[in-house]
Scaffold this motif. Structure first.
Motif, PDB file in Angstrom:
ATOM      1  N   GLU A  19       0.765  -1.196   0.027  1.00  0.00           N
ATOM      2  CA  GLU A  19      -0.002  -0.129  -0.003  1.00  0.00           C
ATOM      3  C   GLU A  19       0.875   1.237  -0.272  1.00  0.00           C
ATOM      4  N   ALA A  20       0.518   2.130  -1.018  1.00  0.00           N
ATOM      5  CA  ALA A  20       1.386   3.447  -1.027  1.00  0.00           C
ATOM      6  C   ALA A  20       1.044   4.448   0.214  1.00  0.00           C
ATOM      7  N   PRO A  21       1.761   5.448   0.306  1.00  0.00           N
ATOM      8  CA  PRO A  21       1.435   6.550   1.525  1.00  0.00           C
ATOM      9  C   PRO A  21       0.303   7.161   1.306  1.00  0.00           C
ATOM     10  N   ASP A  22      -0.190   7.350  -0.016  1.00  0.00           N
ATOM     11  CA  ASP A  22      -1.447   8.261   0.056  1.00  0.00           C
ATOM     12  C   ASP A  22      -2.697   7.388  -0.417  1.00  0.00           C
ATOM     13  N   VAL A  23      -2.641   6.160  -0.057  1.00  0.00           N
ATOM     14  CA  VAL A  23      -3.878   4.974  -0.302  1.00  0.00           C
ATOM     15  C   VAL A  23      -5.103   5.917   0.412  1.00  0.00           C
ATOM     16  N   TRP A  24      -5.018   6.138   1.698  1.00  0.00           N
ATOM     17  CA  TRP A  24      -5.980   6.682   2.622  1.00  0.00           C
ATOM     18  C   TRP A  24      -5.952   8.125   2.781  1.00  0.00           C
ATOM     19  N   GLY A  34      -9.539  13.250  10.429  1.00  0.00           N
ATOM     20  CA  GLY A  34      -8.089  13.978  10.710  1.00  0.00           C
ATOM     21  C   GLY A  34      -7.051  13.059  10.668  1.00  0.00           C
ATOM     22  N   ASP A  35      -6.089  12.932  11.914  1.00  0.00           N
ATOM     23  CA  ASP A  35      -4.975  12.432  11.685  1.00  0.00           C
ATOM     24  C   ASP A  35      -5.003  10.723  12.080  1.00  0.00           C
ATOM     25  N   ASP A  36      -6.385  10.316  12.348  1.00  0.00           N
ATOM     26  CA  ASP A  36      -6.650   8.768  12.376  1.00  0.00           C
ATOM     27  C   ASP A  36      -6.203   8.264  10.923  1.00  0.00           C
ATOM     28  N   ILE A  37      -6.483   8.973  10.062  1.00  0.00           N
ATOM     29  CA  ILE A  37      -6.363   8.448   8.865  1.00  0.00           C
ATOM     30  C   ILE A  37      -4.927   7.748   8.733  1.00  0.00           C
ATOM     31  N   PRO A  38      -4.897   6.661   7.967  1.00  0.00           N
ATOM     32  CA  PRO A  38      -3.647   5.960   8.108  1.00  0.00           C
ATOM     33  C   PRO A  38      -2.353   6.828   7.356  1.00  0.00           C
ATOM     34  N   HIS A  39      -1.343   6.809   7.984  1.00  0.00           N
ATOM     35  CA  HIS A  39      -0.098   7.489   7.016  1.00  0.00           C
ATOM     36  C   HIS A  39       0.919   7.184   7.800  1.00  0.00           C
ATOM     37  N   THR A  47      13.678   5.855  12.083  1.00  0.00           N
ATOM     38  CA  THR A  47      12.874   4.964  11.302  1.00  0.00           C
ATOM     39  C   THR A  47      11.473   5.471  11.158  1.00  0.00           C
ATOM     40  N   GLN A  48      10.664   4.831  10.164  1.00  0.00           N
ATOM     41  CA  GLN A  48       9.249   5.317  10.019  1.00  0.00           C
ATOM     42  C   GLN A  48       8.612   4.142  10.127  1.00  0.00           C
ATOM     43  N   THR A  49       7.154   4.528  10.306  1.00  0.00           N
ATOM     44  CA  THR A  49       5.965   3.320  10.444  1.00  0.00           C
ATOM     45  C   THR A  49       4.916   3.812  10.198  1.00  0.00           C
ATOM     46  N   TRP A  50       3.682   3.092  10.017  1.00  0.00           N
ATOM     47  CA  TRP A  50       2.471   3.613   9.783  1.00  0.00           C
ATOM     48  C   TRP A  50       1.676   3.753  11.030  1.00  0.00           C
ATOM     49  N   SER A  51       0.718   5.005  11.072  1.00  0.00           N
ATOM     50  CA  SER A  51      -0.092   5.299  12.084  1.00  0.00           C
ATOM     51  C   SER A  51      -1.472   5.240  11.774  1.00  0.00           C
ATOM     52  N   SER A 119     -13.642   4.154  15.166  1.00  0.00           N
ATOM     53  CA  SER A 119     -15.094   3.805  14.958  1.00  0.00           C
ATOM     54  C   SER A 119     -15.321   2.815  13.993  1.00  0.00           C
ATOM     55  N   GLU A 120     -16.525   2.429  13.852  1.00  0.00           N
ATOM     56  CA  GLU A 120     -16.855   1.632  12.768  1.00  0.00           C
ATOM     57  C   GLU A 120     -16.892   2.369  11.282  1.00  0.00           C
ATOM     58  N   ALA A 121     -17.416   3.710  11.582  1.00  0.00           N
ATOM     59  CA  ALA A 121     -17.235   4.647  10.132  1.00  0.00           C
ATOM     60  C   ALA A 121     -15.758   4.509   9.752  1.00  0.00           C
ATOM     61  N   PHE A 122     -14.920   4.935  10.470  1.00  0.00           N
ATOM     62  CA  PHE A 122     -13.595   4.993  10.371  1.00  0.00           C
ATOM     63  C   PHE A 122     -12.934   3.567   9.618  1.00  0.00           C
ATOM     64  N   ARG A 123     -13.282   2.760  10.241  1.00  0.00           N
ATOM     65  CA  ARG A 123     -12.495   1.192   9.832  1.00  0.00           C
ATOM     66  C   ARG A 123     -13.274   0.909   8.205  1.00  0.00           C
ATOM     67  N   LEU A 124     -14.632   1.353   8.192  1.00  0.00           N
ATOM     68  CA  LEU A 124     -15.335   0.938   6.852  1.00  0.00           C
ATOM     69  C   LEU A 124     -14.703   1.963   5.754  1.00  0.00           C
ATOM     70  N   ALA A 125     -14.541   3.114   6.309  1.00  0.00           N
ATOM     71  CA  ALA A 125     -13.725   3.976   5.205  1.00  0.00           C
ATOM     72  C   ALA A 125     -12.289   3.660   4.771  1.00  0.00           C
ATOM     73  N   CYS A 126     -11.608   3.248   5.865  1.00  0.00           N
ATOM     74  CA  CYS A 126     -10.185   2.571   5.482  1.00  0.00           C
ATOM     75  C   CYS A 126     -10.458   1.490   4.388  1.00  0.00           C
ATOM     76  N   ILE A 127     -11.426   0.485   4.578  1.00  0.00           N
ATOM     77  CA  ILE A 127     -11.438  -0.640   3.698  1.00  0.00           C
ATOM     78  C   ILE A 127     -11.929  -0.271   2.449  1.00  0.00           C
ATOM     79  N   GLN A 128     -13.103   0.693   2.251  1.00  0.00           N
ATOM     80  CA  GLN A 128     -13.479   0.814   1.122  1.00  0.00           C
ATOM     81  C   GLN A 128     -12.494   1.774   0.370  1.00  0.00           C
ATOM     82  N   ALA A 129     -11.392   2.620   0.930  1.00  0.00           N
ATOM     83  CA  ALA A 129     -10.401   3.303   0.495  1.00  0.00           C
ATOM     84  C   ALA A 129      -9.599   2.442  -0.192  1.00  0.00           C
ATOM     85  N   TYR A 130      -8.997   1.343   0.525  1.00  0.00           N
ATOM     86  CA  TYR A 130      -8.193   0.457   0.069  1.00  0.00           C
ATOM     87  C   TYR A 130      -8.651  -0.322  -1.462  1.00  0.00           C
TER      88      TYR A 130
END
Length: 400
Positions: A19-24, A34-39, A47-51, A119-130
């Motif tokens: 997954e690329a840095p801008d997927v989400w 906000g900053d909950d979005i995976p980045h 080093t770097q990691t995902w949030s 939240s459920e809305a957040f998780r669903l948005a993550c999955i749909q974005a992918y």
């Protein structure tokens, strides 16, 4: 989906996409999440990691690309071929592949990492974005990439809705967990999941059960790091035998005889023994006479399951017991078990005992084409593997 013009006559039924840095960040509302979005975030050690959900906890690490770069610390270390279409196409041509079936990386190879955080809305948005990213930036760019959707497994109704949405967009299969109970969800066998199985039957898309590590006997502490890694990989294949055993005994296929499943990234050489053992106990314990199960596990496998291999010779020697129509080929790029950059030699070595060009063609392309319902043009294939008679295997290439 556009017509896939075949050149090499080979489809890889198991590869992974980083997954690329801008997927989400490109597909989710900043105002809403906000900053909950995976980045990707910086860590104190450089080093770097995902949030995810505002927590820099490295779900799945920065990148799962051990087959091409095992020492990724920062995003600039990640090979572009793992997340950019143009560079991945070069890999396909190098390995002489017409098409690649894509599985996820960071979200979990069995879609396990986006099931609880936020939240459920957040998780669903993550999955749909992918799911949308796979279509918009991969499959719609070229039919050489085959998209498979993930689903919000925490809720069966949401899962069914997302499967329908994703397949309508062009996804060819569903990535599912073969043992969802280890995620705290219902067992694969539970009637709770029946709407998912019905949806896959109605849409005629297979469920892909990628190998995953079950709780297993830990290695001893004195085992060196590289040996621990090698053992862990092998143990994940062994644990997948448990998943397949459960699935074949689940009774799901009694209810859904048109359901298609794929055992992914676990090889095929163990299948004859496992099916023989499962059938033996089925008959000895008179299961058909004392339960709702009426079909032997081997019969269920022959009608409802496929499997992938990538380097083994033994499994291909057992193809008549497994079923030539049930075996598909894969490269597993860019994971640690990938045959890159010597995939051409590896598959030729695996198939050297197969003298039938028709059987080689089924294993390398036809089975995957049929299962994923690909529209192909085979007129451009110029492949020595499809000439009748024995094939020649050259010397083993040096290790990468």
């Amino acid at each position: 989906m556009a017509t896939l013009k075949m050149k090499y006559g080979v489809v890889s039924a198991d590869d992974h996409i980083q997954e690329a840095p801008d997927v989400w960040t490109n597909r989710m509302s900043k105002a809403k999440f906000g900053d909950d979005i995976p980045h990707i975030v910086e860590l104190p050690d450089g080093t770097q990691t995902w949030s995810l959900g505002g927590n820099a906890k490295g779900f799945g690490g920065l990148a799962r690309v051990s087959g091409v770069n095992p020492n990724v610390k920062r995003w600039e270390d990640v090979p572009r071929s793992t997340y950019e279409v143009s560079e991945r196409l070069k890999v396909l041509d190098q390995e002489e592949l017409d098409a690649s079936v894509l599985f996820p990386n960071i979200i979990g190879i069995t879609n396990q990492n986006f099931q609880k955080e936020g939240s459920e809305a957040f998780r669903l948005a993550c999955i749909q974005a992918y799911n949308d990213w796979l279509i918009d930036e991969w499959q719609d760019v070229t039919p050489r990439f085959i998209a498979q959707c993930v689903a919000p497994m925490w809720d069966v109704d949401l899962s069914v809705a997302e499967i329908h949405r994703a397949v309508k967009r062009g996804h060819k299969a569903l990535v599912w967990h073969g043992a969802p109970h280890i995620l705290g969800l219902k067992h694969f066998n539970d009637p709770y999941w029946y709407p998912v199985y019905q949806a896959c039957c109605d849409l005629d898309v297979p469920i892909c059960l990628h190998s995953t590590a079950l709780p297993a006997l830990p290695s001893w502490e004195s085992l060196e790091k590289q040996a621990q890694f090698a053992l862990g990989v092998s143990m994940s294949f062994v644990s997948h035998m448990e998943i397949v055993s459960n699935v074949l005994y689940s009774g799901v296929f009694e209810k859904f005889p048109r359901l298609k499943t794929i055992s992914v990234e676990s090889g095929v050489g163990w299948l004859p023994y496992l099916l023989e053992e499962l059938d033996h106990e089925f008959e000895e314990r008179k299961v058909a006479e004392n339960s709702s199960l009426t079909r032997k596990p081997s019969d269920v496998f022959q009608t409802n399951m496929w499997a992938t291999f990538w380097h083994e010779r033994h499994g291909i020697r057992s193809r008549d017991e497994i079923g030539v129509d049930k075996i598909m080929y894969s490269v597993d790029y860019p994971h640690g078990t990938t045959t890159w950059p010597k995939s051409v030699w590896c598959r030729t070595h695996s198939l050297q005992d197969v003298t039938s060009a028709d059987e080689r063609k089924k294993i390398l392309m036809d089975n995957a084409i049929g299962l994923y319902k690909l529209d192909v043009d085979e007129s451009g294939i110029d492949q020595p593997l499809y000439e009748p008679g024995p094939i020649t295997v050259g010397p083993r290439p040096e290790a990468a």
